[in-house]
Design a protein around this motif. Structure first.
Motif, mmCIF file in Angstrom:
data_model
loop_
_atom_site.group_PDB
_atom_site.id
_atom_site.type_symbol
_atom_site.label_atom_id
_atom_site.label_comp_id
_atom_site.label_asym_id
_atom_site.label_seq_id
_atom_site.Cartn_x
_atom_site.Cartn_y
_atom_site.Cartn_z
ATOM 1 N N ALA A 167 0.834 -1.203 0.000
ATOM 2 C CA ALA A 167 0.000 0.000 0.000
ATOM 3 C C ALA A 167 0.863 1.246 0.000
ATOM 4 O O ALA A 167 0.575 2.223 -0.683
ATOM 5 N N MET A 168 1.935 1.215 0.776
ATOM 6 C CA MET A 168 2.829 2.371 0.810
ATOM 7 C C MET A 168 3.445 2.592 -0.566
ATOM 8 O O MET A 168 3.508 3.715 -1.049
ATOM 9 N N SER A 169 3.874 1.518 -1.205
ATOM 10 C CA SER A 169 4.508 1.684 -2.507
ATOM 11 C C SER A 169 3.518 2.134 -3.566
ATOM 12 O O SER A 169 3.882 2.850 -4.484
ATOM 13 N N ALA A 170 2.261 1.753 -3.415
ATOM 14 C CA ALA A 170 1.276 2.147 -4.419
ATOM 15 C C ALA A 170 1.098 3.644 -4.489
ATOM 16 O O ALA A 170 1.069 4.226 -5.553
ATOM 17 N N SER A 171 0.973 4.272 -3.343
ATOM 18 C CA SER A 171 0.741 5.708 -3.351
ATOM 19 C C SER A 171 2.024 6.482 -3.521
ATOM 20 O O SER A 171 2.001 7.673 -3.786
ATOM 21 N N ALA A 172 3.123 5.816 -3.400
ATOM 22 C CA ALA A 172 4.373 6.534 -3.315
ATOM 23 C C ALA A 172 5.221 6.581 -4.563
ATOM 24 O O ALA A 172 5.987 7.507 -4.730
ATOM 25 N N ILE A 173 5.131 5.608 -5.410
ATOM 26 C CA ILE A 173 6.076 5.491 -6.510
ATOM 27 C C ILE A 173 6.229 6.782 -7.285
ATOM 28 O O ILE A 173 7.315 7.213 -7.570
ATOM 29 N N TYR A 174 5.138 7.392 -7.621
ATOM 30 C CA TYR A 174 5.211 8.629 -8.398
ATOM 31 C C TYR A 174 4.595 9.757 -7.600
ATOM 32 O O TYR A 174 3.578 10.287 -7.983
ATOM 33 N N ALA A 175 5.201 10.160 -6.537
ATOM 34 C CA ALA A 175 4.611 11.136 -5.630
ATOM 35 C C ALA A 175 4.277 12.457 -6.295
ATOM 36 O O ALA A 175 3.594 13.277 -5.736
ATOM 37 N N ALA A 176 4.720 12.675 -7.506
ATOM 38 C CA ALA A 176 4.616 13.988 -8.133
ATOM 39 C C ALA A 176 3.216 14.500 -8.447
ATOM 40 O O ALA A 176 2.887 15.587 -8.030
ATOM 41 N N PRO A 177 2.357 13.817 -9.200
ATOM 42 C CA PRO A 177 1.187 14.487 -9.732
ATOM 43 C C PRO A 177 0.127 14.916 -8.731
ATOM 44 O O PRO A 177 -0.573 15.866 -8.982
ATOM 45 N N ASP A 178 -0.054 14.225 -7.641
ATOM 46 C CA ASP A 178 -1.150 14.633 -6.778
ATOM 47 C C ASP A 178 -0.753 15.794 -5.875
ATOM 48 O O ASP A 178 0.389 16.195 -5.815
ATOM 49 N N ARG B 82 6.556 10.815 -14.576
ATOM 50 C CA ARG B 82 5.169 10.998 -14.159
ATOM 51 C C ARG B 82 4.849 12.489 -14.053
ATOM 52 O O ARG B 82 3.789 12.941 -14.480
ATOM 53 N N PHE B 83 5.783 13.261 -13.507
ATOM 54 C CA PHE B 83 5.587 14.710 -13.398
ATOM 55 C C PHE B 83 5.446 15.319 -14.795
ATOM 56 O O PHE B 83 4.548 16.122 -15.055
ATOM 57 N N ALA B 84 6.335 14.941 -15.698
ATOM 58 C CA ALA B 84 6.311 15.491 -17.058
ATOM 59 C C ALA B 84 4.988 15.192 -17.755
ATOM 60 O O ALA B 84 4.452 16.042 -18.474
ATOM 61 N N LYS B 85 4.456 14.003 -17.521
ATOM 62 C CA LYS B 85 3.190 13.640 -18.143
ATOM 63 C C LYS B 85 2.042 14.449 -17.549
ATOM 64 O O LYS B 85 1.123 14.857 -18.267
ATOM 65 N N ALA B 86 2.099 14.724 -16.255
ATOM 66 C CA ALA B 86 1.045 15.496 -15.595
ATOM 67 C C ALA B 86 1.142 16.980 -15.922
ATOM 68 O O ALA B 86 0.139 17.682 -15.956
ATOM 69 N N ASP B 87 2.341 17.453 -16.172
ATOM 70 C CA ASP B 87 2.570 18.875 -16.472
ATOM 71 C C ASP B 87 2.267 19.109 -17.953
ATOM 72 O O ASP B 87 3.155 19.258 -18.780
ATOM 73 N N THR B 88 0.997 19.177 -18.283
ATOM 74 C CA THR B 88 0.585 19.201 -19.685
ATOM 75 C C THR B 88 1.037 20.441 -20.439
ATOM 76 O O THR B 88 1.274 20.372 -21.637
ATOM 77 N N ASN B 89 1.183 21.581 -19.763
ATOM 78 C CA ASN B 89 1.632 22.786 -20.476
ATOM 79 C C ASN B 89 3.139 23.003 -20.363
ATOM 80 O O ASN B 89 3.665 24.003 -20.833
ATOM 81 N N LYS B 90 3.829 22.066 -19.722
ATOM 82 C CA LYS B 90 5.298 22.033 -19.625
ATOM 83 C C LYS B 90 5.899 23.305 -19.010
ATOM 84 O O LYS B 90 6.964 23.756 -19.399
ATOM 85 N N ASP B 91 5.215 23.851 -17.975
ATOM 86 C CA ASP B 91 5.745 25.035 -17.302
ATOM 87 C C ASP B 91 6.466 24.699 -15.996
ATOM 88 O O ASP B 91 6.849 25.581 -15.243
#
Length: 191
Positions: free
Chosen positions: A15-26, A154-163
């Motif tokens: 459970a910890m690894s599930a929420s943690a792997i890509y901590a960036a987008p949320d 993951r961050f790059a994918k979430a940052d749709t306008n690349k700012d």
């Protein structure tokens, strides 16, 4: 009883690894409370998650970390330190974990305010898929650079306008599937 506590520990690690792997987008990586997650904030959060998951502090996430995490969990439940978990110890641990779950649930409800949910990877299969994507060299272990590269991807994918910032609007769009879908494996050298 040992089997039950070992299973509970394994589930907690998963459970910890599930929420943690890509901590960036949320929004949980938002350190200054402005509702915007910068890449720097996301990477600080990802590094903290990696450190927490690297239970044996060897710089790699692998089966030995799971074993170390399980040993810590077992030791915490085995309050009389006799190497066995009694029914009373098991019930006390169950109660403690239930209280923690309720506390986390209450915090999530407070955070949601408008009843909206954070997007999550789907169940155990989703966690395994995330781990497989982070393991860019296929050695069944995730190094610090692989973990960070996955968080950056993951961050790059979430940052749709690349700012270099993920806004609440970008998070909402992500929850609708834009950045939670399939993603190419991360490359540890930025490639």
């Amino acid at each position: 009883m040992k089997k039950l506590s070992i299973y509970a520990g394994l589930m907690a690690f998963s459970a910890m690894s599930a929420s943690a792997i890509y901590a960036a987008p949320d929004g949980r990586a938002d350190q200054d409370g402005d509702r915007v997650v910068t890449k720097a904030e996301a990477m600080v959060a990802a590094d903290a998650v990696f450190s927490k998951m690297d239970a044996n502090a060897d710089g790699t996430l692998n089966d030995s970390d799971k074993a170390a995490m399980l040993a810590k969990r077992f030791a915490a439940i085995d309050t009389d330190k006799n190497g066995a978990i009694s029914q009373a110890e098991f019930m006390a641990a169950h109660e403690m974990f239930s209280e923690r779950r309720m506390s986390r649930r209450e915090k999530r409800m407070e955070h949601r305010k408008m009843g909206k949910r954070h997007a999550r990877e789907g169940g155990r299969d989703g966690r395994m898929d995330i781990m497989a994507r982070a393991d860019s060299n296929g050695d069944k272990a995730i190094s610090g650079p692989e973990f960070r590269a996955a968080a950056e991807a993951r961050f790059a994918k979430a940052d749709t306008n690349k700012d270099g910032r993920i806004t609440p609007d970008e998070r909402r769009a992500g929850r609708k599937g834009r950045w939670n879908g399939p993603m190419a494996p991360a490359q540890p050298n930025g490639g």
